[in-house]
Design a protein around this motif. Structure first.
Motif, PDB file in Angstrom:
ATOM      1  N   LEU A   1      -5.283  10.037   7.612  1.00  0.00           N
ATOM      2  CA  LEU A   1      -5.225   9.463   6.280  1.00  0.00           C
ATOM      3  C   LEU A   1      -6.003  10.334   5.302  1.00  0.00           C
ATOM      4  CD1 LEU A   1      -4.552   7.049   4.366  1.00  0.00           C
ATOM      5  CD2 LEU A   1      -6.759   6.083   5.052  1.00  0.00           C
ATOM      6  N   VAL A   2      -5.390  10.598   4.159  1.00  0.00           N
ATOM      7  CA  VAL A   2      -6.065  11.305   3.082  1.00  0.00           C
ATOM      8  C   VAL A   2      -6.563  10.308   2.032  1.00  0.00           C
ATOM      9  CG1 VAL A   2      -5.827  13.003   1.253  1.00  0.00           C
ATOM     10  CG2 VAL A   2      -4.641  13.352   3.450  1.00  0.00           C
ATOM     11  N   ALA A   3      -5.640   9.474   1.564  1.00  0.00           N
ATOM     12  CA  ALA A   3      -5.990   8.490   0.535  1.00  0.00           C
ATOM     13  C   ALA A   3      -4.916   7.417   0.509  1.00  0.00           C
ATOM     14  CB  ALA A   3      -6.106   9.149  -0.840  1.00  0.00           C
ATOM     15  N   GLN A   4      -5.313   6.217   0.089  1.00  0.00           N
ATOM     16  CA  GLN A   4      -4.343   5.156  -0.073  1.00  0.00           C
ATOM     17  C   GLN A   4      -4.706   4.306  -1.273  1.00  0.00           C
ATOM     18  OE1 GLN A   4      -4.335   3.151   3.692  1.00  0.00           O
ATOM     19  NE2 GLN A   4      -6.176   1.981   3.255  1.00  0.00           N
ATOM     20  N   ILE A   5      -3.679   3.596  -1.795  1.00  0.00           N
ATOM     21  CA  ILE A   5      -3.874   2.790  -2.993  1.00  0.00           C
ATOM     22  C   ILE A   5      -3.039   1.530  -2.870  1.00  0.00           C
ATOM     23  CG2 ILE A   5      -2.062   4.108  -4.211  1.00  0.00           C
ATOM     24  CD1 ILE A   5      -3.706   3.644  -6.811  1.00  0.00           C
ATOM     25  N   THR A   6      -3.639   0.408  -3.212  1.00  0.00           N
ATOM     26  CA  THR A   6      -2.916  -0.854  -3.153  1.00  0.00           C
ATOM     27  C   THR A   6      -2.109  -1.057  -4.435  1.00  0.00           C
ATOM     28  OG1 THR A   6      -4.668  -2.154  -4.210  1.00  0.00           O
ATOM     29  CG2 THR A   6      -4.845  -1.806  -1.816  1.00  0.00           C
ATOM     30  N   SER A   7      -1.290  -2.088  -4.436  1.00  0.00           N
ATOM     31  CA  SER A   7      -0.500  -2.387  -5.630  1.00  0.00           C
ATOM     32  C   SER A   7      -1.404  -2.770  -6.806  1.00  0.00           C
ATOM     33  CB  SER A   7       0.495  -3.515  -5.343  1.00  0.00           C
ATOM     34  OG  SER A   7      -0.195  -4.668  -4.879  1.00  0.00           O
ATOM     35  N   GLY A   8      -2.595  -3.235  -6.511  1.00  0.00           N
ATOM     36  CA  GLY A   8      -3.537  -3.603  -7.565  1.00  0.00           C
ATOM     37  C   GLY A   8      -4.421  -2.465  -8.034  1.00  0.00           C
ATOM     38  N   GLY A   9      -4.303  -1.321  -7.371  1.00  0.00           N
ATOM     39  CA  GLY A   9      -5.036  -0.147  -7.804  1.00  0.00           C
ATOM     40  C   GLY A   9      -6.307   0.164  -7.025  1.00  0.00           C
ATOM     41  N   SER A  10      -6.620  -0.599  -6.003  1.00  0.00           N
ATOM     42  CA  SER A  10      -7.786  -0.278  -5.171  1.00  0.00           C
ATOM     43  C   SER A  10      -7.484   0.946  -4.326  1.00  0.00           C
ATOM     44  CB  SER A  10      -8.139  -1.461  -4.275  1.00  0.00           C
ATOM     45  OG  SER A  10      -8.513  -2.567  -5.047  1.00  0.00           O
ATOM     46  N   THR A  11      -8.466   1.826  -4.223  1.00  0.00           N
ATOM     47  CA  THR A  11      -8.253   3.097  -3.519  1.00  0.00           C
ATOM     48  C   THR A  11      -9.225   3.280  -2.367  1.00  0.00           C
ATOM     49  OG1 THR A  11      -9.714   4.243  -5.074  1.00  0.00           O
ATOM     50  CG2 THR A  11      -7.361   4.211  -5.592  1.00  0.00           C
TER      51      THR A  11
ATOM     52  N   VAL B 239       0.833  -1.199   0.000  1.00  0.00           N
ATOM     53  CA  VAL B 239       0.000   0.000   0.000  1.00  0.00           C
ATOM     54  C   VAL B 239       0.872   1.255   0.000  1.00  0.00           C
ATOM     55  CG1 VAL B 239      -1.763   1.284   1.268  1.00  0.00           C
ATOM     56  CG2 VAL B 239      -1.817  -1.228   1.234  1.00  0.00           C
ATOM     57  N   MET B 240       0.467   2.231  -0.791  1.00  0.00           N
ATOM     58  CA  MET B 240       1.059   3.562  -0.750  1.00  0.00           C
ATOM     59  C   MET B 240      -0.057   4.543  -0.400  1.00  0.00           C
ATOM     60  SD  MET B 240       3.627   3.501  -4.041  1.00  0.00           S
ATOM     61  CE  MET B 240       4.833   4.634  -3.356  1.00  0.00           C
ATOM     62  N   GLY B 241       0.303   5.591   0.306  1.00  0.00           N
ATOM     63  CA  GLY B 241      -0.753   6.506   0.714  1.00  0.00           C
ATOM     64  C   GLY B 241      -0.253   7.901   1.022  1.00  0.00           C
ATOM     65  N   TRP B 242      -1.215   8.764   1.233  1.00  0.00           N
ATOM     66  CA  TRP B 242      -0.943  10.143   1.629  1.00  0.00           C
ATOM     67  C   TRP B 242      -1.670  10.434   2.944  1.00  0.00           C
ATOM     68  CZ3 TRP B 242       2.536  13.228  -0.730  1.00  0.00           C
ATOM     69  CH2 TRP B 242       2.957  12.858  -2.015  1.00  0.00           C
ATOM     70  N   TYR B 243      -0.972  11.094   3.832  1.00  0.00           N
ATOM     71  CA  TYR B 243      -1.509  11.525   5.110  1.00  0.00           C
ATOM     72  C   TYR B 243      -1.278  13.019   5.231  1.00  0.00           C
ATOM     73  CZ  TYR B 243      -1.651   6.593   6.471  1.00  0.00           C
ATOM     74  OH  TYR B 243      -1.929   5.248   6.535  1.00  0.00           O
ATOM     75  N   ARG B 244      -1.974  13.639   6.165  1.00  0.00           N
ATOM     76  CA  ARG B 244      -1.738  15.051   6.417  1.00  0.00           C
ATOM     77  C   ARG B 244      -1.828  15.342   7.901  1.00  0.00           C
ATOM     78  NH1 ARG B 244      -7.079  17.538   3.285  1.00  0.00           N
ATOM     79  NH2 ARG B 244      -8.653  17.023   4.883  1.00  0.00           N
ATOM     80  N   GLN B 245      -1.140  16.404   8.299  1.00  0.00           N
ATOM     81  CA  GLN B 245      -1.039  16.701   9.720  1.00  0.00           C
ATOM     82  C   GLN B 245      -0.924  18.195   9.933  1.00  0.00           C
ATOM     83  OE1 GLN B 245       2.425  14.948  11.596  1.00  0.00           O
ATOM     84  NE2 GLN B 245       1.361  14.785  13.562  1.00  0.00           N
TER      85      GLN B 245
ATOM     86  N   VAL C 117       3.926   7.386  -6.178  1.00  0.00           N
ATOM     87  CA  VAL C 117       2.514   7.625  -5.917  1.00  0.00           C
ATOM     88  C   VAL C 117       2.231   9.119  -6.095  1.00  0.00           C
ATOM     89  CG1 VAL C 117       2.857   7.903  -3.414  1.00  0.00           C
ATOM     90  CG2 VAL C 117       0.612   7.203  -4.290  1.00  0.00           C
ATOM     91  N   TYR C 118       1.052   9.409  -6.594  1.00  0.00           N
ATOM     92  CA  TYR C 118       0.649  10.787  -6.867  1.00  0.00           C
ATOM     93  C   TYR C 118      -0.635  11.105  -6.112  1.00  0.00           C
ATOM     94  CZ  TYR C 118       3.681   9.792 -10.860  1.00  0.00           C
ATOM     95  OH  TYR C 118       4.728   9.405 -11.649  1.00  0.00           O
ATOM     96  N   LEU C 119      -0.823  12.396  -5.843  1.00  0.00           N
ATOM     97  CA  LEU C 119      -2.084  12.866  -5.295  1.00  0.00           C
ATOM     98  C   LEU C 119      -2.480  14.120  -6.065  1.00  0.00           C
ATOM     99  CD1 LEU C 119      -4.246  12.319  -3.104  1.00  0.00           C
ATOM    100  CD2 LEU C 119      -3.070  14.049  -1.714  1.00  0.00           C
ATOM    101  N   GLN C 120      -3.492  13.992  -6.899  1.00  0.00           N
ATOM    102  CA  GLN C 120      -4.033  15.137  -7.618  1.00  0.00           C
ATOM    103  C   GLN C 120      -5.100  15.775  -6.747  1.00  0.00           C
ATOM    104  OE1 GLN C 120      -3.170  16.484 -10.699  1.00  0.00           O
ATOM    105  NE2 GLN C 120      -4.574  18.124 -10.104  1.00  0.00           N
ATOM    106  N   MET C 121      -4.890  17.026  -6.402  1.00  0.00           N
ATOM    107  CA  MET C 121      -5.800  17.732  -5.504  1.00  0.00           C
ATOM    108  C   MET C 121      -6.467  18.865  -6.268  1.00  0.00           C
ATOM    109  SD  MET C 121      -3.490  17.827  -2.026  1.00  0.00           S
ATOM    110  CE  MET C 121      -2.265  18.923  -2.721  1.00  0.00           C
TER     111      MET C 121
ATOM    112  N   ARG D  96     -12.750  15.240  -4.847  1.00  0.00           N
ATOM    113  CA  ARG D  96     -11.829  16.350  -5.130  1.00  0.00           C
ATOM    114  C   ARG D  96     -10.394  15.874  -5.352  1.00  0.00           C
ATOM    115  NH1 ARG D  96     -10.859  20.074  -1.356  1.00  0.00           N
ATOM    116  NH2 ARG D  96     -11.227  18.674   0.404  1.00  0.00           N
ATOM    117  N   PHE D  97      -9.986  14.863  -4.613  1.00  0.00           N
ATOM    118  CA  PHE D  97      -8.620  14.352  -4.693  1.00  0.00           C
ATOM    119  C   PHE D  97      -8.620  12.996  -5.396  1.00  0.00           C
ATOM    120  CE2 PHE D  97      -6.737  16.519  -0.641  1.00  0.00           C
ATOM    121  CZ  PHE D  97      -7.212  17.744  -1.088  1.00  0.00           C
ATOM    122  N   THR D  98      -7.547  12.731  -6.128  1.00  0.00           N
ATOM    123  CA  THR D  98      -7.386  11.435  -6.793  1.00  0.00           C
ATOM    124  C   THR D  98      -5.986  10.915  -6.542  1.00  0.00           C
ATOM    125  OG1 THR D  98      -8.942  12.067  -8.548  1.00  0.00           O
ATOM    126  CG2 THR D  98      -7.492  10.181  -8.965  1.00  0.00           C
ATOM    127  N   ILE D  99      -5.900   9.704  -6.024  1.00  0.00           N
ATOM    128  CA  ILE D  99      -4.610   9.067  -5.804  1.00  0.00           C
ATOM    129  C   ILE D  99      -4.350   8.093  -6.950  1.00  0.00           C
ATOM    130  CG2 ILE D  99      -5.551   7.187  -4.366  1.00  0.00           C
ATOM    131  CD1 ILE D  99      -2.955   7.389  -2.687  1.00  0.00           C
TER     132      ILE D  99
END
Length: 122
Positions: A47-57, A33-39, A78-82, A66-69
């Motif tokens: 947690l903002v968003a996460q994505i598995t190696s298979g593409g599940s989000t 899993v790869m993901g984005w967090y914020r603080q 990994v990318y986060l389009q905001m 609004r956001f796309t991982i």
């Protein structure tokens, strides 16, 4: 050793867009899993968003629509389009990756990026 290097943060007006990137490098056998967090200062990391190696989000309710991982497995990135950013999206954003570092061990370690500031002005 493994490094996660983030880029793409900055200052943007409300309603604008930013794209964050996070590239993993080093001793990597596989990334789960790869993901984005914020603080915010003095607050828990969320947690903002996460994505598995298979593409599940999976997304936090506050950013859905609004956001796309996304991720590029070939580049270990990994990318986060905001889009439609709001002042309440102002945080330090961190990427995280659950990485198996060796083919001979199934242990997975979580690694973190250094953080990138996103500031949305009203």
């Amino acid at each position: 050793q493994v490094q996660l290097v983030e880029s793409g943060g900055g200052l943007v007006q409300a309603g604008g867009s930013l794209r964050l990137s996070c590239a993993a490098s080093g001793s990597i056998f596989s990334i789960n899993v790869m993901g984005w967090y914020r603080q915010a200062p003095g607050k828990q990391r969320e947690l903002v968003a996460q994505i598995t190696s298979g593409g599940s989000t999976n997304y936090a309710d506050s950013v859905k629509g609004r956001f796309t991982i996304s991720r590029d497995n070939a580049k270990n990135t990994v990318y986060l389009q905001m889009n439609s950013l709001k002042p309440e999206d102002t945080f330090v954003y961190y990427c995280a990756a659950d990485i198996q570092t060796s083919a001979t061990s199934v242990r997975v370690y979580r690694y973190w990026g250094q953080g990138t500031q996103v500031t949305v002005s009203s």
